[in-house]
Design a protein around this motif. Structure first.
Motif: not given
Length: 367
Positions: A186-196, A276-285, A346-347
């Motif tokens: 799912r995360l790869v389909s959103f364009g993420h390449r570094r997934i912890a 000051g970051l929000t999940a789903g914005q800069e970092v997906s969780v 998300g993306p």
């Protein structure tokens, strides 16, 4: 014509012979139907149960125990010292068990313990005092002392989960590894390449399966396994926050984080807020469990939810079947967790390099 109950105020107690006569069946057939024997068809069992209810038939438990060697009670020992020993999901789990044991005319005996040593002592005590015929074992360990004890005492049991040695084990388990693999895709389909990946307690067998699922997802997507993107042993918000901070302080931080348990995922939310970051914005969780708190978090947590009511129900069904003589190899069931897509993933909106810059800037501003 509907039979009149024989058992009422001032009347004699309804016997199994009364039920058999009303149905025109042999007493032995009625007895085996009421006791859940596998050689009785489902249709006959339901007819007998319905008639028994209409006639208010209630077996004498002490006589039944003498005759069958069973007290018709399932045992469950809860470890309240566990990280979620008081979880609201426990109510659904117990309700699922209670419905099945009630339907089949059994009972549930629940004990509580704070340590593994207390748990072992309680299991032994409930068995020796004939308060339970067999036990449901929740949240299994890779090497589980409860399984070792019950095997040694030759007491039937069923596992919620699996363990390293499957000998003599019946179980109901969820494909948590498959969920982790799906999360990667799912995360790869959103364009993420570094997934912890933040895993749960290493002593639990589920952690082994979920880590394998994460790795399988990376392999399927043609991505490299990196030890720098793995953290182990996070089952609380505090532990999840600490693990996330370690990941985010790297030169190449992840833009997405999968957690083996929801509570750790909520800890990741806390770590992101520090910058000051929000999940789903800069970092997906993405989490796993489907705890109620995830739906009320801000943002709402994307997770893989487990039907704990169904789990309790099936575990009770499998244990009763085992106690009635079904071969253990046929009492192994698995199910899947359901994706609950919400707002915390998300993306990909930034690259790992861009995220590193943002984290450094925000960290400087907060010092």
């Amino acid at each position: 014509m509907k039979p009149k109950p024989v058992s009422s105020a001032g009347a004699r107690r309804t016997t199994i012979s009364d039920v058999a006569n009303a149905l025109g069946m042999a007493k032995g057939t009625v007895s085996r139907a009421l006791n859940g024997y596998s050689d009785i068809s489902e249709g006959t069992r339901l007819r007998v149960q319905n008639m028994a209810r209409q006639m208010d038939y209630r077996p004498l438990s002490h006589a039944q125990a003498i005759r069958t060697g069973r007290v018709r009670s399932l045992g469950l020992v809860l470890q309240t010292g566990e990280y979620d020993g008081h979880s609201p999901m426990l109510a659904d789990f117990l309700a699922g068990i209670a419905h099945e044991v009630g339907t089949q005319g059994w009972t549930l005996t629940v004990g509580a313990a704070t340590t593994m040593q207390d748990t072992l002592a309680t299991l032994k005590s409930l068995s020796e005092e004939r308060k339970a015929d067999g036990f449901i074992i929740p949240r299994t360990y890779t090497n589980d002392p409860r399984v070792d004890l019950l095997r040694r005492l030759e007491i039937p049991f069923v596992l919620y989960g699996r363990t390293q040695d499957p000998q003599d084990c019946a179980w109901y388990d969820i494909h948590g590894g498959e969920a982790m693999s799906d999360a990667v895709a799912r995360l790869v389909s959103f364009g993420h390449r570094r997934i912890a990946f933040i895993n749960g307690g290493v002593e639990y067998y589920y952690s082994r399966l979920r880590l394998a699922g994460y790795y399988a997802g990376l392999d399927q997507e043609g991505m490299t396994r990196e030890s720098a993107l793995l953290r182990q042993g996070a089952v609380t918000e505090e532990q999840g926050e600490a693990a996330a901070l370690e990941l985010l302080h790297q030169d190449s931080p992840p833009t997405a984080i999968i957690c083996a348990v929801d509570r750790a995922a909520l800890g990741v939310f806390r770590a992101l807020r520090r910058f000051g970051l929000t999940a789903g914005q800069e970092v997906s969780v993405i989490g796993y469990d489907g705890i109620a708190e995830g739906a009320f978090a801000r943002p709402q947590l994307t997770t893989f939810a487990v039907d704990t009511y169904k789990a309790g129900n099936r575990l009770a069904h499998l244990l009763i079947a085992r106690l009635l003589g079904s071969p253990v190899e046929g009492l192994r069931e698995t199910d899947v967790a359901a994706l609950v897509a919400r707002d915390s993933d998300g993306p990909a909106k930034v690259t790992s390099e861009e995220l590193a810059v943002i984290l450094r800037q925000n960290s400087t501003q907060n010092t």
